[in-house]
Design an enzyme around this catalytic site. Structure first.
Site, PDB file in Angstrom:
ATOM      1  N   ASP A 389       0.840  -1.197   0.000  1.00  0.00           N
ATOM      2  CA  ASP A 389       0.000   0.000   0.000  1.00  0.00           C
ATOM      3  C   ASP A 389       0.874   1.245   0.000  1.00  0.00           C
ATOM      4  OD1 ASP A 389      -2.914   1.101   0.710  1.00  0.00           O
ATOM      5  OD2 ASP A 389      -1.424   2.250   1.839  1.00  0.00           O
ATOM      6  N   TYR A 394       2.708   9.871  -0.252  1.00  0.00           N
ATOM      7  CA  TYR A 394       3.816   9.382   0.578  1.00  0.00           C
ATOM      8  C   TYR A 394       5.182   9.688  -0.035  1.00  0.00           C
ATOM      9  CZ  TYR A 394      -0.053   6.546   2.486  1.00  0.00           C
ATOM     10  OH  TYR A 394      -1.255   6.125   3.009  1.00  0.00           O
ATOM     11  N   LYS A 423      -2.901   5.889  -4.500  1.00  0.00           N
ATOM     12  CA  LYS A 423      -4.039   6.737  -4.122  1.00  0.00           C
ATOM     13  C   LYS A 423      -3.992   8.086  -4.820  1.00  0.00           C
ATOM     14  CE  LYS A 423      -3.861   4.629   0.475  1.00  0.00           C
ATOM     15  NZ  LYS A 423      -2.448   4.467   0.816  1.00  0.00           N
ATOM     16  N   HIS A 456      -8.001   9.171  -2.078  1.00  0.00           N
ATOM     17  CA  HIS A 456      -7.326   9.121  -0.784  1.00  0.00           C
ATOM     18  C   HIS A 456      -8.161   9.720   0.346  1.00  0.00           C
ATOM     19  CE1 HIS A 456      -2.951   9.135   0.937  1.00  0.00           C
ATOM     20  NE2 HIS A 456      -3.818   8.930   1.898  1.00  0.00           N
ATOM     21  N   ASN A 612      10.832  -2.128  10.298  1.00  0.00           N
ATOM     22  CA  ASN A 612      11.773  -2.888  11.114  1.00  0.00           C
ATOM     23  C   ASN A 612      11.673  -4.359  10.701  1.00  0.00           C
ATOM     24  OD1 ASN A 612      11.957  -4.819  13.464  1.00  0.00           O
ATOM     25  ND2 ASN A 612      12.865  -2.999  14.417  1.00  0.00           N
TER      26      ASN A 612
HETATM   27  N1  LIG Z   1      -5.749   6.013   3.439  1.00  0.00           N
HETATM   28  C1  LIG Z   1      -5.220   6.742   4.369  1.00  0.00           C
HETATM   29  O1  LIG Z   1      -5.632   7.896   4.574  1.00  0.00           O
HETATM   30  C2  LIG Z   1      -4.113   6.196   5.205  1.00  0.00           C
HETATM   31  C3  LIG Z   1      -3.779   6.839   6.412  1.00  0.00           C
HETATM   32  C4  LIG Z   1      -2.769   6.294   7.187  1.00  0.00           C
HETATM   33  C5  LIG Z   1      -2.133   5.142   6.767  1.00  0.00           C
HETATM   34  N2  LIG Z   1      -2.440   4.557   5.585  1.00  0.00           N
HETATM   35  C6  LIG Z   1      -1.752   3.327   5.084  1.00  0.00           C
HETATM   36  O2  LIG Z   1      -1.842   2.339   6.111  1.00  0.00           O
HETATM   37  C7  LIG Z   1      -0.546   1.928   6.485  1.00  0.00           C
HETATM   38  C8  LIG Z   1      -0.520   1.471   7.942  1.00  0.00           C
HETATM   39  O3  LIG Z   1      -1.001   2.472   8.861  1.00  0.00           O
HETATM   40  P1  LIG Z   1      -0.042   3.335   9.787  1.00  0.00           P
HETATM   41  O4  LIG Z   1       1.073   3.807   8.965  1.00  0.00           O
HETATM   42  O5  LIG Z   1      -0.876   4.301  10.498  1.00  0.00           O
HETATM   43  O6  LIG Z   1       0.611   2.345  10.839  1.00  0.00           O
HETATM   44  P2  LIG Z   1       0.241   0.997  11.605  1.00  0.00           P
HETATM   45  O7  LIG Z   1       0.132  -0.108  10.639  1.00  0.00           O
HETATM   46  O8  LIG Z   1      -0.842   1.230  12.553  1.00  0.00           O
HETATM   47  O9  LIG Z   1       1.608   0.783  12.411  1.00  0.00           O
HETATM   48  C9  LIG Z   1       1.941   1.634  13.475  1.00  0.00           C
HETATM   49  C10 LIG Z   1       3.291   1.339  14.010  1.00  0.00           C
HETATM   50  O10 LIG Z   1       3.324   0.020  14.531  1.00  0.00           O
HETATM   51  C11 LIG Z   1       4.677  -0.420  14.540  1.00  0.00           C
HETATM   52  N3  LIG Z   1       4.668  -1.888  14.364  1.00  0.00           N
HETATM   53  C12 LIG Z   1       4.553  -2.576  13.221  1.00  0.00           C
HETATM   54  N4  LIG Z   1       4.579  -3.900  13.450  1.00  0.00           N
HETATM   55  C13 LIG Z   1       4.722  -4.055  14.784  1.00  0.00           C
HETATM   56  C14 LIG Z   1       4.835  -5.157  15.637  1.00  0.00           C
HETATM   57  N5  LIG Z   1       4.792  -6.416  15.150  1.00  0.00           N
HETATM   58  N6  LIG Z   1       4.984  -4.948  16.971  1.00  0.00           N
HETATM   59  C15 LIG Z   1       5.026  -3.697  17.454  1.00  0.00           C
HETATM   60  N7  LIG Z   1       4.942  -2.600  16.701  1.00  0.00           N
HETATM   61  C16 LIG Z   1       4.785  -2.759  15.365  1.00  0.00           C
HETATM   62  C17 LIG Z   1       5.372   0.265  13.383  1.00  0.00           C
HETATM   63  O11 LIG Z   1       6.629   0.769  13.812  1.00  0.00           O
HETATM   64  P3  LIG Z   1       8.023   0.225  13.152  1.00  0.00           P
HETATM   65  O12 LIG Z   1       8.051   0.728  11.751  1.00  0.00           O
HETATM   66  O13 LIG Z   1       9.047   0.799  14.030  1.00  0.00           O
HETATM   67  O14 LIG Z   1       7.952  -1.274  13.217  1.00  0.00           O
HETATM   68  C18 LIG Z   1       4.410   1.360  12.963  1.00  0.00           C
HETATM   69  O15 LIG Z   1       5.020   2.635  12.942  1.00  0.00           O
HETATM   70  C19 LIG Z   1       0.322   3.133   6.151  1.00  0.00           C
HETATM   71  O16 LIG Z   1       1.682   2.842   6.109  1.00  0.00           O
HETATM   72  C20 LIG Z   1      -0.269   3.520   4.821  1.00  0.00           C
HETATM   73  O17 LIG Z   1       0.198   2.666   3.804  1.00  0.00           O
HETATM   74  C21 LIG Z   1      -3.454   5.057   4.808  1.00  0.00           C
END
Ligand SMILES: NC(=O)c1ccc[n+]([C@@H]2O[C@H](COP(=O)([O-])OP(=O)(O)OC[C@H]3O[C@@H](n4cnc5c(N)ncnc54)[C@H](OP(=O)(O)O)[C@@H]3O)[C@@H](O)[C@H]2O)c1
Length: 662
Positions: A389, A394, A423, A456, A612
């Site tokens: 994604d 980004y 997006k 988006h 990571n």
């Molecule tokens: N459509 C939209 O408006 C929108 C908005 C926000 C996000 N997104 C998409 O959704 C994706 C995911 O959402 P998000 O970026 O908000 O983050 P998320 O998936 O909720 O992850 C949050 C944090 O969790 C940590 N993490 C990951 N795996 C883990 C594990 N096994 N144990 C502990 N911590 C862990 C990561 O840190 P580390 O990197 O340090 O592991 C990451 O920064 C984005 O990257 C993007 O592609 C879309």
């Protein structure tokens, strides 16, 4: 739903009243009463009458549901008994008779066609039948607080099939059919307490429960007082707490076990079922099935023996029969493959493409070097992620595209194995800017197409180079765009082959509805990508999406990246939640993997961002274990409307999505 909420729309455009009058009565004397009580039911307001050929009372009844064993002649016989020109709904048990049923609809003998007592696999087989002309509009099954059918209901909703509940008041407890040791539903203390609170009866509460969860409900009574009572179902409303308490009563009690028995016979035999001459639906004594070394029917044979049924084997001799069986077996298997791949890792979108249920999120804040996006995306593909994604916003599509291409070049994957989402950013929502924006992404990615292109954020910003255009006071400069026109431009991108599928992100249900109701809609959105995690579980939006066959894709599923410019730092940390931690400990997993698994088990496609390597690898373990229904319920209980990404920059724009409840 019509204004009084008393009728629900079927997937073929007809309407069905949400409360139906059940007419099956076991007592012989009751046949003559059928006329009286049905007239009375219509007088007091019932507008949906349920009946069947096997109830042997159609001469007295106007009828909507029928279950005979032969299709058109049987329906004609029923119509003759009824002295009516058509029925509104004709439903059948036999998975093989769908074509004949479709012909009855085409011939005008029934307005709608559906099924009864089908499990989800049998429904799937019909839905995936090559050349299917009409989807079943309903599946009528036993359903009440002790057998709430929540999974089948979710399945039906996701395919726009209405679930019709019979036995909703706990069945007639006829001793030949029902194990009388089962508890009496209407004596349940929880139902009684809720009924008392609302000054209603437990029966009404049980009926109301179904209507509020989107189920069409049948209520049989041959007693005038109770017939009248049952219509009061529209006079009160259960609270969300009542609904939850009733949900909690589910305990897998099936009163009509004879139907399980019949269903078993039907689903185990793909071929001819021969019934004895004096067939009643509930006494089968000879069963003719294909049976040979490729299909030895050992389980069915055991079952038949234990129920005193003679199993007649056919197709035993002759290579043709064996070959057919093998092909039949293989094609049945490939049907399953199409809807869910063997590990259950992909789901089908409403346009026929598939999306892997676990996606790799690639967004990282600006201070993280872009080169890391290349490294982590390559690694994610190496460990098994097949859904990536990203977005123009980004600013990493160059690196993410390079990662995908390098994993194709080194033979790890083929292009068609990878599902890539991009997006359309808010500065390009004007229809004429859509295709150039997608072409720019494709150029950065150096790919020929994306798998999914989504709007988006529904808030339009002033077009131009700046991603967040601001005025001299630092306020965002909005643009005014009709999202339906943007959608039409997306449809054209799909037609041009630049994207396989199209969808939306951060839309509330009203905005989705606007697109769904757009005159001349060519493609429905396949998904709505929104923030979703145990603290904001989006259950209402999820129900809405499922009912329209739209996949909900969860972002922020691990509690978001808590980027300080956007996220209130006082909000609790999701992954430190004690309930999640306890469940994780029990399964020897981490809270993160539990949070991801939770989404997959409730039918949500989930994104997990990590830069990571250890954690990227950890996240793929989501397929290695299963949460119990109790775990799922406990996680459901964590919901507390905490939105990490409020996207406040959009406040003030008429399309800002998050003031709506869902
Ligand atoms: N459509 C939209 O408006 C929108 C908005 C926000 C996000 N997104 C998409 O959704 C994706 C995911 O959402 P998000 O970026 O908000 O983050 P998320 O998936 O909720 O992850 C949050 C944090 O969790 C940590 N993490 C990951 N795996 C883990 C594990 N096994 N144990 C502990 N911590 C862990 C990561 O840190 P580390 O990197 O340090 O592991 C990451 O920064 C984005 O990257 C993007 O592609 C879309």
């Amino acid at each position: 739903m019509d204004p009084k909420g008393q009728r629900a729309k079927l997937n073929d455009g007809h309407f069905i009243p949400v409360l139906g009058f059940g007419t099956a009565e076991v007592k012989e004397a009751a046949k003559s009463e059928a006329l009286e009580v049905t007239k009375f039911a219509i007088e007091v307001g019932f507008r949906h009458i349920d009946c069947a050929y096997v109830y042997q009372n159609e001469e007295q009844l106007w009828c909507t549901f029928l279950r005979p064993e032969l299709v058109r002649p049987a329906l004609e016989k029923s119509l003759k008994n009824l002295q009516l020109d058509y029925v509104d709904l004709y439903i059948i048990h036999f998975p093989l008779a769908t074509k004949a049923l479709e012909k009855c609809k085409d011939a005008g003998l029934t307005k709608s066609i559906g099924v009864s007592n089908f499990n989800h696999k049998q429904l799937e087989k019909i839905l995936n039948k090559p050349g299917l002309k009409y989807k079943p509009v309903c599946n009528q099954v036993e359903c009440h607080p002790y057998l709430n059918q929540s999974k089948l209901l979710d399945f039906c909703k996701s395919h726009d099939i209405v679930l019709v509940a019979y036995g909703a008041l706990g069945s007639q407890r006829v001793k030949e059919w029902v194990n009388l040791n089962h508890p009496v539903l209407l004596e349940d203390p929880v139902l009684s307490a809720i009924a008392k609170k609302h000054k209603q009866t437990p029966a009404l509460v049980a009926l109301r429960y179904q209507i509020q969860r989107g189920v069409v409900v049948l209520a049989k009574s041959y007693n005038k007082k109770r017939i009248k009572e049952n219509i009061q179902v529209f006079d009160f409303e259960l609270t969300p707490e009542d609904m939850k308490a009733i949900d909690g009563l589910n305990r897998n009690i099936r009163y009509y076990e004879f139907l399980v028995y019949l269903k078993l016979l039907i689903c185990l035999c793909h071929v001819n079922i021969t019934f004895s001459n004096n067939l009643t639906l509930f006494s089968v004594d000879i069963l003719q099935v294909e049976c040979h070394p490729y299909l030895n029917q050992s389980k069915l044979l055991d079952f038949c023996k234990s129920h005193d049924i003679v199993l007649l084997a056919c197709g035993v001799l002759g290579s043709q029969g064996v070959k057919n069986a093998k092909e039949k077996y293989q094609s049945a298997y490939s049907v399953e493959q199409q809807t869910m791949d063997p590990k259950g890792q992909r789901v089908k979108l409403n346009d026929g493409h598939f999306i892997p249920v676990l996606g790799f999120g690639t967004f990282a804040p600006p201070e993280v070097p872009k080169s890391e996006a290349l490294e982590v995306t390559k690694f994610a593909i190496e460990v098994g992620f097949r859904h990536i994604d990203s977005a123009h916003l980004y600013q990493n599509e160059e690196q993410v595209g390079q990662a995908i291409r390098s994993k194709i070049a080194d033979g790890t994957v083929k292009r068609e194995d990878v599902f890539y989402t991009s997006k359309l950013w808010s500065t390009s929502l004007r229809p004429e800017l859509v295709r150039p924006a997608l072409e720019k992404s494709l150029n950065n990615l150096q790919l020929d197409y994306v798998d999914l292109y989504i709007i988006h954020f529904p808030v339009a910003l002033k077009p131009g180079e700046a991603l967040f255009p601001k005025d001299e006071n630092g306020k965002p400069i909005f643009d005014s765009v009709d999202l339906c026109r943007t959608w039409e431009a997306l449809e054209k991108c799909k037609d041009a082959g630049l994207t396989k599928s199209i969808g939306v992100s951060n839309f509330n249900h009203k905005q989705l509805e606007k697109i769904l109701n757009k005159p001349g809609l060519k493609y429905k959105p396949v998904c709505n990508q929104v923030e979703c995690h145990p603290y904001l579980n989006q259950s209402k939006l999820l129900d809405f999406c499922k009912s329209h066959d739209i996949v909900l894709v969860a972002y922020g599923a691990l509690g978001s990246q808590r980027i300080k410019e956007w996220v209130n730092p006082n909000l609790p940390f999701l992954l430190e939640d004690p309930v999640l931690s306890a469940i994780a400990k029990k399964h020897k997993q981490t809270p993160a993997v539990v949070a991801l698994r939770y989404q997959i088990q409730r039918g949500v496609v989930v994104l997990a961002k990590s830069y990571n390597k250890k954690r990227i690898k950890e996240n793929i373990q989501v397929f290695d274990f299963e949460l119990t229904p109790e775990d799922m319920k406990a996680i459901d209980g964590l919901n507390r409307s905490i939105r990490y990404n409020e996207l406040l920059l959009g406040v003030g724009h008429p399309e800002y999505p998050f003031f709506e409840e869902y």
